[in-house]
Design a protein around this motif. Structure first.
Motif, PDB file in Angstrom:
ATOM      1  N   ALA A 131       0.808  -1.303   0.001  1.00 32.37           N
ATOM      2  CA  ALA A 131      -0.004  -0.002   0.091  1.00 32.37           C
ATOM      3  C   ALA A 131       0.936   1.262  -0.021  1.00 32.37           C
ATOM      4  N   PRO A 132       1.766   1.387   0.781  1.00 33.96           N
ATOM      5  CA  PRO A 132       2.631   2.591   0.778  1.00 33.96           C
ATOM      6  C   PRO A 132       3.285   2.787  -0.422  1.00 33.96           C
ATOM      7  N   LEU A 133       3.701   1.710  -1.074  1.00 38.40           N
ATOM      8  CA  LEU A 133       4.401   1.857  -2.339  1.00 38.40           C
ATOM      9  C   LEU A 133       3.780   2.168  -3.755  1.00 38.40           C
ATOM     10  N   GLN A 134       2.045   2.269  -3.301  1.00 39.70           N
ATOM     11  CA  GLN A 134       1.348   2.450  -4.276  1.00 39.70           C
ATOM     12  C   GLN A 134       1.636   3.972  -4.768  1.00 39.70           C
ATOM     13  N   ARG A 135       2.264   4.721  -3.583  1.00 44.26           N
ATOM     14  CA  ARG A 135       2.307   6.250  -3.730  1.00 44.26           C
ATOM     15  C   ARG A 135       3.573   6.683  -4.870  1.00 44.26           C
ATOM     16  N   VAL A 136       4.328   5.580  -4.837  1.00 43.76           N
ATOM     17  CA  VAL A 136       5.752   5.822  -5.503  1.00 43.76           C
ATOM     18  C   VAL A 136       5.791   5.459  -6.971  1.00 43.76           C
TER      19      VAL A 136
END
Length: 466
Positions: free
Chosen positions: A193-198
């Motif tokens: 989920a956090p990597l979806q921003r990257v």
């Protein structure tokens, strides 16, 4: 499924395992440090070296000391211990990201990167003070004669100051990680989920050297890898600055902070041994323990969870990282009981499968072969074994230790194994697998040797056998 029954290796099998582990460690020794593997990981890795030193002390205390000292010699002036120290003799195309990507001596100059040693700019979990204390205990007379602890104490204290200072990004006292490689569990579903921003780095802007040595089905995907490269590029281009850098990825991880707590306790013992005051380290360990429970404990999940600092929310994925705080002394009994219950539940099946998997068996992202998305790892299981033993679950710890020793030998000291069958995955002749198998063998033969060596207050080891 009935409980797994695994006996410790017989004398002949133990000797074969011991010789095999020694062969790996001696074969991976490069003269001043140990590579995790000759092909896939041809440089020095931070938490690998700490785990390797823990096993290497049983073969050569001097080499174990040098392992840690070599790593700490590459420490930055701001206190960070880089996750890779590059061997200048290794060609750049043998590993990516290589020194010319990180550009530590130039891009990291403002943060105090060493001018004469090329490193990465990110960090890994702080196992080092625990490792240093255990190495000291392997031969205290030699350690004192050589001044080992006085040489490393200041560097270890500066390392912890960095983690609790510049990396206190959430403001709650815990150390944060700013890249999925930093917690050491690179492609854990916790980071999905956090990597979806990257936005991933452009395809073709880099070449994955890891696929020259590993099966694509066992490694992170190209999409994930592209995101890793983007994050590392942005961190580098920002001068490896921490506070105020607007990190797209910033997470508080239970394993990282549990190891920091245990290493603070070890650092208190190192301080006392060297004539310094241990009280500040014990106070910091207590404050970190309070913060760990306050910020990362989830009663609903029955385990610790990672916190996404960008959204300021707990990440619901259940990873082995949330069980590792069992190594922390003095946890409330209800938390200890819940953690062990979760470990024995259908999510992780402690005692039923050979080793604890890296991720929830029932999780949507579970994959038994792909890196940290399901396979079982020897370092996390070694930590689990110590945690179980600390809280009095000696029968469960004994079973896990025996299963780990069997898996290490039968897999050819694999990097990680299938969580159902313990079949080999990743590279073979892996450094920390051999080192920790050797440590478990010694512990099985001399169970009282490290009774005071965990870095933990022994009067806080509570609980009942299970």
């Amino acid at each position: 499924m009935t409980s797994l029954l695994v006996e410790s290796p017989a004398a002949g099998e133990a000797e074969t395992l011991r010789r095999g582990a020694a062969r790996v460690l001696l074969g991976n020794w490069m003269g001043a440090s140990t590579v995790p593997s000759r092909g896939l990981y041809p440089h020095q890795w931070s938490w690998d070296s700490a785990f390797i030193a823990i096993g290497l002390r049983h073969l050569s205390v001097r080499r174990a000391q040098r392992e840690l000292e070599t790593l700490l010699h590459a420490q930055w002036a701001d206190g960070r211990v880089p996750h890779i120290v590059f061997n200048p003799a290794v060609p750049h195309d043998a590993y990516f990201p290589s020194p010319d990507f990180w550009r530590s001596s130039s891009a990291g100059a403002a943060a105090g990167a060493p001018a004469g040693t090329e490193t990465s700019g990110i960090v890994q979990p702080p196992v080092h003070a625990l490792a240093a204390w255990l190495v000291h205990l392997a031969d205290p007379q030699d350690s004192r004669r050589r001044g080992f602890l006085p040489r490393v104490y200041g560097r270890l204290a500066a390392w912890h100051d960095y983690l609790t200072g510049a990396r206190n990004l959430g403001g709650g006292g815990l150390a944060a990680t700013v890249h999925p490689w930093e917690p050491g569990m690179d492609n854990s579903p916790c980071w999905d989920a956090p990597l979806q921003r990257v936005e991933p780095a452009a395809t073709g802007s880099y070449r994955r050297a890891d696929l020259d040595h590993g099966q694509p089905s066992e490694r992170p995907t190209d999409l994930d890898y592209g995101r890793y490269v983007r994050l590392a590029t942005d961190y580098r281009d920002g001068g490896y600055a921490d506070a105020g850098a607007g990190h797209a990825f910033a997470v508080e991880d239970p394993c990282v902070n549990a190891l920091l707590i245990v290493s603070e306790h070890a650092l208190a013992r190192i301080a006392a041994e060297t004539g310094a005051d241990p009280a500040p380290h014990e106070r910091r360990a207590a404050l970190l323990t309070e913060a760990l429970v306050e910020r990362l404990w989830s009663p609903e999940a029955g385990m610790f969870l990672c916190r996404d600092l960008v959204s300021d929310e707990l990440i619901p994925e259940k990873s082995v990282t949330g069980l590792i705080p069992l190594i922390v002394p003095g946890l409330p009994q209800e938390i200890v009981d819940a953690l062990i219950g979760t470990a024995q539940s259908t999510a992780f099946r402690l005692g039923e499968v050979p080793m604890v998997p890296s991720y929830d068996f029932g999780g949507a992202a579970f994959d038994p072969s792909r890196y940290w998305r399901g396979p079982a790892w020897f370092n996390t299981n070694w930590l689990m074994e110590r945690g179980l033993r600390q809280y009095g679950r000696t029968a469960a710890a004994d079973r896990l230790r025996a299963a780990m020793l069997t898996a290490a030998g039968e897999s050819g000291f694999a990097e990680y194994v299938d969580p159902f069958t313990a079949g080999a995955r990743g590279t073979r002749d892996f450094g920390w697998t051999a080192a920790l198998a050797l440590d478990l063998l010694v512990a099985a033969e001399r169970p009282d040797e490290d009774a005071q060596g965990s870095g933990l207050p022994q009067d806080e080891a509570i609980g009942a056998d299970a």
